[in-house]
Motif scaffolding. Structure first.
Motif, PDB file in Angstrom:
ATOM      1  N   ASN A   1       1.754   2.340   7.343  1.00  0.00           N
ATOM      2  CA  ASN A   1       2.394   2.132   8.641  1.00  0.00           C
ATOM      3  C   ASN A   1       3.284   3.340   8.951  1.00  0.00           C
ATOM      4  O   ASN A   1       3.430   4.261   8.133  1.00  0.00           O
ATOM      5  CB  ASN A   1       3.189   0.820   8.665  1.00  0.00           C
ATOM      6  CG  ASN A   1       4.301   0.779   7.621  1.00  0.00           C
ATOM      7  OD1 ASN A   1       4.872   1.805   7.258  1.00  0.00           O
ATOM      8  ND2 ASN A   1       4.613  -0.402   7.136  1.00  0.00           N
ATOM      9  N   GLU A   2       3.890   3.324  10.118  1.00  0.00           N
ATOM     10  CA  GLU A   2       4.632   4.496  10.590  1.00  0.00           C
ATOM     11  C   GLU A   2       5.798   4.845   9.669  1.00  0.00           C
ATOM     12  O   GLU A   2       6.019   6.014   9.340  1.00  0.00           O
ATOM     13  CB  GLU A   2       5.139   4.231  12.014  1.00  0.00           C
ATOM     14  CG  GLU A   2       5.611   5.483  12.720  1.00  0.00           C
ATOM     15  CD  GLU A   2       5.889   5.252  14.206  1.00  0.00           C
ATOM     16  OE1 GLU A   2       6.757   5.946  14.739  1.00  0.00           O
ATOM     17  OE2 GLU A   2       5.251   4.365  14.802  1.00  0.00           O
ATOM     18  N   GLU A   3       6.521   3.825   9.203  1.00  0.00           N
ATOM     19  CA  GLU A   3       7.692   4.068   8.353  1.00  0.00           C
ATOM     20  C   GLU A   3       7.282   4.651   7.002  1.00  0.00           C
ATOM     21  O   GLU A   3       7.867   5.632   6.531  1.00  0.00           O
ATOM     22  CB  GLU A   3       8.460   2.758   8.141  1.00  0.00           C
ATOM     23  CG  GLU A   3       9.729   2.935   7.321  1.00  0.00           C
ATOM     24  CD  GLU A   3      10.474   1.629   7.098  1.00  0.00           C
ATOM     25  OE1 GLU A   3      11.451   1.631   6.333  1.00  0.00           O
ATOM     26  OE2 GLU A   3      10.059   0.600   7.676  1.00  0.00           O
ATOM     27  N   ASP A   4       6.246   4.060   6.373  1.00  0.00           N
ATOM     28  CA  ASP A   4       5.784   4.563   5.080  1.00  0.00           C
ATOM     29  C   ASP A   4       5.213   5.979   5.211  1.00  0.00           C
ATOM     30  O   ASP A   4       5.392   6.816   4.318  1.00  0.00           O
ATOM     31  CB  ASP A   4       4.718   3.630   4.491  1.00  0.00           C
ATOM     32  CG  ASP A   4       5.316   2.341   3.934  1.00  0.00           C
ATOM     33  OD1 ASP A   4       6.530   2.324   3.655  1.00  0.00           O
ATOM     34  OD2 ASP A   4       4.570   1.344   3.792  1.00  0.00           O
TER      35      ASP A   4
ATOM     36  N   VAL B   1       0.834  -1.215   0.000  1.00  0.00           N
ATOM     37  CA  VAL B   1       0.000   0.000   0.000  1.00  0.00           C
ATOM     38  C   VAL B   1       0.862   1.256   0.000  1.00  0.00           C
ATOM     39  O   VAL B   1       0.553   2.231  -0.695  1.00  0.00           O
ATOM     40  CB  VAL B   1      -0.951  -0.004   1.223  1.00  0.00           C
ATOM     41  CG1 VAL B   1      -1.745   1.291   1.284  1.00  0.00           C
ATOM     42  CG2 VAL B   1      -1.889  -1.189   1.158  1.00  0.00           C
ATOM     43  N   GLY B   2       1.952   1.245   0.757  1.00  0.00           N
ATOM     44  CA  GLY B   2       2.841   2.407   0.798  1.00  0.00           C
ATOM     45  C   GLY B   2       3.438   2.704  -0.565  1.00  0.00           C
ATOM     46  O   GLY B   2       3.524   3.862  -0.989  1.00  0.00           O
ATOM     47  N   GLN B   3       3.834   1.645  -1.278  1.00  0.00           N
ATOM     48  CA  GLN B   3       4.382   1.818  -2.622  1.00  0.00           C
ATOM     49  C   GLN B   3       3.294   2.284  -3.593  1.00  0.00           C
ATOM     50  O   GLN B   3       3.549   3.103  -4.480  1.00  0.00           O
ATOM     51  CB  GLN B   3       5.000   0.503  -3.094  1.00  0.00           C
ATOM     52  CG  GLN B   3       6.257   0.107  -2.317  1.00  0.00           C
ATOM     53  CD  GLN B   3       6.780  -1.258  -2.729  1.00  0.00           C
ATOM     54  OE1 GLN B   3       6.019  -2.193  -2.958  1.00  0.00           O
ATOM     55  NE2 GLN B   3       8.089  -1.372  -2.833  1.00  0.00           N
ATOM     56  N   GLN B   4       2.066   1.784  -3.420  1.00  0.00           N
ATOM     57  CA  GLN B   4       0.968   2.214  -4.279  1.00  0.00           C
ATOM     58  C   GLN B   4       0.699   3.715  -4.107  1.00  0.00           C
ATOM     59  O   GLN B   4       0.405   4.419  -5.080  1.00  0.00           O
ATOM     60  CB  GLN B   4      -0.295   1.411  -3.952  1.00  0.00           C
ATOM     61  CG  GLN B   4      -0.239  -0.034  -4.396  1.00  0.00           C
ATOM     62  CD  GLN B   4      -1.521  -0.792  -4.107  1.00  0.00           C
ATOM     63  OE1 GLN B   4      -2.587  -0.197  -4.008  1.00  0.00           O
ATOM     64  NE2 GLN B   4      -1.425  -2.105  -3.945  1.00  0.00           N
TER      65      GLN B   4
END
Length: 512
Positions: A176-179, A147-150
């Protein structure tokens, strides 16, 4: 309009049947800044941005839009994008079966006489992905990336349209926190390069961290505008502006009614991935919940929290499921969702739009859906009784809608979440599993959801609550289990739980 303002929206008014969504809203955005747009669910933030981008065309609203010193009358989204106004909606508009490159240039293809130039498409995609810090094959399918990459692909898609004003609607809600941190840093990089951004989010700490200016909406009106980089507005002040009152305590008071009897117990629960059947997702999980108790489950993304909930709820997830479930001391087996519901177990999914609601149907039909037999008279739904019960729930849980005949997709996120909770309350469960019950909703709506959860516990319901927000678990739960890599690593009382301790248990698998 002063030259340093890239956008000014003046006296914007927008009405839907039975609801005035925007009333004399004013917004000024300086060139090269990150401007936060803040408000409760239903305050009008997304509607205002849809007016700006042409989703709500000129003629369907009142007021003026001035962009780069020119009055604009956008009749569709293509016209606003042609001037460099690009909006990224909360629900990502990517096609899973197409590649990253195909998604980025969909509708904006690199072609010559109707024939797509794939070499140019791939080359330009690589450059765009590099700008957003994504090192990945442009020909990889969207369904194979996280999802973060999307979210970064969506931003790359916006950059392909030569964006001048980037609008992001809840960009970190599912991250998430990192993304989330990576995305915020990317927006700061864009700002240094001179790009202007408008960001809508319920995560106030994120907005206060990166924004230069803040505009607060409440009930469709502009309440306050701040130059945050000069005034350094506090989170307390923003919350007061949003909800119209002080929230002295973010978590409501509760009357404790916890009994000694264990209502629900999971023993030695193990499951494997539904496709990669050799991959174990949960290993020997044990937990219990007493009558009137709120039990939390904390874990990082991928720890197995949702997988645990869904596998317990009628084996909705997983393969090779082993272990035992006990309700009121007796072993039960749920081979499907219907059996779980009939036994008094309910599950509120983290994805309310996909699994919790029928968006094109009305409030009445959604809130009664999980217990239609209660309304049946010789297998025929008693329409009058259905209306009475739906009206009761609307009042009981304060669903803000002009009528129970309102389509659910027209409601704000917080009110949609209340409809989901109302649906399962009508089913009268003994055990309620809540997966991210306040995701994507504002502080005011959260407080109302918390009150509902507390009321259910006070009535003797047993609550299992999954959340990515540790302060939420600490503020709401009597006990908190921690999950790490599919195994229970801790069982802490409210007194023992603090963020540092929980994170320690969430990141260390003591059994490995």
């Amino acid at each position: 309009m002063l030259d340093n303002y890239i956008l000014e929206m003046r006296g914007i008014e927008k009405t839907f049947p039975g609801v005035k969504a925007l009333n004399n809203v004013n917004l000024k955005v300086e060139s090269g800044e990150i401007h936060a747009l803040i408000g409760e669910n239903g305050a009008g933030k997304s509607t205002l941005m849809k007016v700006l981008s042409g989703v709500h065309p000129y003629g369907s609203y009142g007021g003026d839009i001035v962009f780069q010193n020119t009055k604009c009358e956008f009749k569709n989204i293509n016209q606003s994008e042609a001037l460099g106004i690009v909006i990224i909606h909360q629900e990502l508009a990517l096609i899973p079966e197409l590649s990253i490159a195909e998604n980025i240039f969909l509708g904006n293809e690199r072609s010559n006489k109707g024939i797509i130039n794939w070499n140019e498409t791939i080359l330009k995609t690589r450059k765009l992905l590099s700008k957003v810090g994504l090192r990945i094959n442009p020909e990889e399918k969207i369904k194979n990336i996280g999802v973060g990459q999307q979210q970064l692909v969506e931003i790359a898609k916006a950059l392909s349209k030569e964006v001048k004003l980037l609008i992001l609607d809840e960009p970190t809600a599912a991250l998430n926190e990192e993304d989330s941190e990576n995305l915020l840093n990317l927006l700061l990089d864009f700002k240094r390069q001179g790009m202007t951004s408008i960001m809508i989010s319920h995560k106030l700490k994120e907005l206060l961290k990166i924004s230069d200016s803040i505009t607060v909406l409440r009930d469709g009106e502009t309440i306050q505008s701040y130059k945050h980089k000069e005034q350094k507005v506090s989170q307390t002040q923003i919350i007061k502006d949003m909800v119209g009152r002080n929230l002295e305590n973010l978590f409501p008071d509760r009357t404790y009614n916890i009994k000694d009897d264990v209502v629900f117990e999971i023993k030695n629960w193990s499951i494997n991935h539904p496709i990669d059947v050799d991959k174990q997702i949960l290993n020997n999980v044990n937990l219990y919940v007493k009558r009137g108790e709120i039990v939390g489950i904390a874990g990082l993304m991928g720890a197995g929290r949702t997988e645990l909930a869904m596998s317990v709820f009628g084996k909705s997830y997983g393969r090779n499921i082993t272990g035992q479930l006990f309700k009121d001391g007796k072993e039960v087996v749920f081979n499907n969702v219907t059996e779980a519901v009939k036994s008094g177990v309910a599950y509120v999914s983290e994805d309310r739009k996909e699994y919790g609601l029928i968006l094109i149907d009305n409030v009445k039909n959604n809130v009664t859906l999980a217990n239609l037999q209660e309304l049946a008279n010789y297998s025929v739904i008693d329409n009058q009784k259905e209306i009475i019960e739906a009206e009761k729930l609307k009042l009981q849980i304060n669903i803000k809608t002009p009528t129970i005949e309102q389509k659910v997709f027209n409601l704000s996120g917080g009110n949609q979440q209340k409809v989901v909770l109302g649906k399962w309350m009508f089913a009268q469960p003994d055990i309620l599993i809540l997966d991210e019950p306040t995701r994507g909703i504002d502080v005011g709506a959260k407080f109302e959801i918390y009150k509902l959860i507390n009321a259910l516990a006070e009535q003797g319901k047993s609550i299992i609550m999954i959340s990515s927000e540790l302060p939420e678990l600490i503020g709401m739960c009597d006990r908190i289990y921690t999950l790490c890599e599919g195994e229970i690593t801790g069982n802490l009382s409210r007194q023992e739980a603090d963020q540092e301790t929980l994170m320690t248990y969430m990141t260390q698998n003591w059994g490995s």
